[in-house]
Design an enzyme around this catalytic site. Structure first.
Site, short mmCIF file in Angstrom:
data_model
loop_
_atom_site.label_atom_id
_atom_site.label_comp_id
_atom_site.label_asym_id
_atom_site.label_seq_id
_atom_site.Cartn_x
_atom_site.Cartn_y
_atom_site.Cartn_z
N ARG A 1 0.41 -1.27 -0.16
CA ARG A 1 0.46 0.50 -0.02
C ARG A 1 0.83 1.48 0.19
O ARG A 1 0.20 1.97 -0.73
CB ARG A 1 -0.90 -0.01 0.70
CG ARG A 1 -1.98 -1.15 0.64
CD ARG A 1 -2.55 -1.05 2.19
NE ARG A 1 -1.33 -2.67 3.17
CZ ARG A 1 -1.48 -3.92 3.16
NH1 ARG A 1 -2.45 -4.12 1.67
NH2 ARG A 1 -0.62 -4.36 2.79
N THR A 2 1.80 2.03 1.15
CA THR A 2 2.60 2.90 0.85
C THR A 2 3.24 3.07 -0.37
O THR A 2 3.36 4.34 -1.20
CB THR A 2 3.65 2.51 2.44
OG1 THR A 2 2.62 2.52 3.59
CG2 THR A 2 4.07 3.30 1.96
N LYS B 1 26.53 -3.37 -0.60
CA LYS B 1 28.23 -3.29 -0.74
C LYS B 1 28.35 -2.79 0.68
O LYS B 1 30.05 -2.67 0.17
CB LYS B 1 28.68 -2.74 -1.86
CG LYS B 1 27.98 -3.52 -3.13
CD LYS B 1 28.45 -2.51 -4.15
CE LYS B 1 27.77 -3.14 -5.28
NZ LYS B 1 27.29 -2.28 -6.48
N ARG C 1 11.36 4.31 3.28
CA ARG C 1 10.61 2.85 4.44
C ARG C 1 12.31 2.64 4.60
O ARG C 1 13.17 1.60 3.87
CB ARG C 1 10.44 1.83 4.36
CG ARG C 1 9.29 0.45 5.01
CD ARG C 1 8.62 0.31 5.12
NE ARG C 1 7.00 1.00 5.40
CZ ARG C 1 6.29 0.24 5.29
NH1 ARG C 1 6.00 -1.03 4.65
NH2 ARG C 1 4.79 1.15 5.19
N HIS D 1 5.29 5.62 12.07
CA HIS D 1 4.88 5.65 9.89
C HIS D 1 3.62 6.68 10.09
O HIS D 1 2.71 7.18 10.13
CB HIS D 1 4.08 4.67 10.02
CG HIS D 1 3.35 4.11 8.05
ND1 HIS D 1 4.02 4.80 7.22
CD2 HIS D 1 3.36 2.91 7.83
CE1 HIS D 1 3.29 4.83 6.29
NE2 HIS D 1 3.09 2.89 6.44
#
Length: 311
Positions: A56-57, A86, A107, A135
């Site tokens: 969704r986000t 890396k 995120r 959030h």
């Protein structure tokens, strides 16, 4: 951190006036979508940098950018498909991406990662979730949904249920609701995933009434909003601790029979059995409407971030 950039890092940054303006802008974005989008940010590029899985986000942010005429680059698995594998630091990654795009949506697995990113970014950073921390954009769409469905946020009675320790959406929504009057929050959870003390301290500072309880049935008939959350297996330190928390609170037809006819059920999604499929047909089940509102909120946020760039 460049002071002229509009970052969205946490829910505490929003005042009531800012929330009113954002919700009004989001209402306008509903009309933009209804009429096929616009080209207000044609030529602008969004980078979506997701170190954790998302449906969704990520997709609603990308859809928001496309609806506004911009374009999107990025990765849905930055932990594996970016130079982080890396050994590149988050700060260096953000410095590089700032040169490729006009806004970064990120995120991350670590609390505070968005703030670290914003400290070195040359473009706005929008926090799409930082570990078990916050959030903020989810909380904004949650509050917007409550306002649309209930009619107001002042005086709202809400039960926040499930994983309240690791549930970042609960933390952020609590901070957003602290801007409103006469709010009552029932924090309902298993013992090992109770609401953190730092959230309670903030509620105390803001004069917000709340209680902690383990009995959802007791409060079901008095609330406006039941905000159910998933027990997040991936965040627990051990399987034993997860099993202590799982399976306690299930929203089913029996529970719905205890709730008022004008109440609603929300869930940030995904769900994993804590709301039965039988509830979906109940008009009070607002969680899919809630997810749709994420598009409008994120369009408004992206528009504000891009409109404020002074490069």
């Amino acid at each position: 951190m460049k002071s002229n950039l509009y970052h969205v890092l946490g829910a505490k940054q929003f005042s009531r006036t800012e929330l009113d303006e954002l919700f009004e802008a989001s209402k306008g974005m509903e009309e933009v979508v209804r009429t096929g989008g616009n080209r207000s940010h044609q030529g602008s590029i969004m980078t979506t940098l997701f170190f954790e899985a998302s449906t969704r986000t990520r997709l609603s942010f990308e859809a928001a950018m496309n609806r506004l005429g911009g374009s999107v680059i990025g990765t849905e698995n930055a932990a594996q498909f970016s130079s982080a594998i890396k050994g590149e630091t988050l700060e260096d990654t953000i410095r590089i991406i700032s040169g490729y795009s006009d806004v970064i949506v990120m995120r991350h697995t670590e609390i505070g990662a968005a703030k670290r990113a914003a400290a070195v970014a040359d473009v706005p950073v929008l926090n799409a979730g930082d570990g078990a921390g916050e959030h903020p954009t989810q909380a904004l769409l949650d509050a917007y949904t409550i306002q649309k469905e209930i009619g107001q946020l002042d005086g709202v009675r809400i039960a926040m249920v499930g994983d309240l320790a690791y549930g970042r959406t609960v933390h952020s929504l609590s901070y957003i609701l602290a801007n409103y009057k006469d709010v009552m929050i029932h924090y309902i959870s298993p013992e090992n995933v109770r609401i953190p003390n730092y959230v309670k301290r903030y509620m105390d500072e803001k004069g917000i009434r709340y209680e902690e309880t383990g009995d959802l049935n007791e409060v079901a008939g008095s609330i406006d909003v039941l905000y159910q959350t998933r027990i997040q297996k991936e965040r627990f330190p051990s399987l034993e601790e997860y099993e202590k928390a799982s399976g306690h609170f299930i929203v089913d037809e029996e529970l719905m029979s205890l709730m008022r006819k004008d109440s609603i059920v929300l869930h940030p999604l995904p769900r994993a059995g804590e709301i039965t499929d039988a509830v979906d047909s109940d008009p009070r089940a607002a969680y899919f409407r809630q997810a749709r509102n994420g598009l409008y909120i994120r369009m408004a946020l992206v528009d504000k971030a891009l409109s404020g760039i002074n490069r």
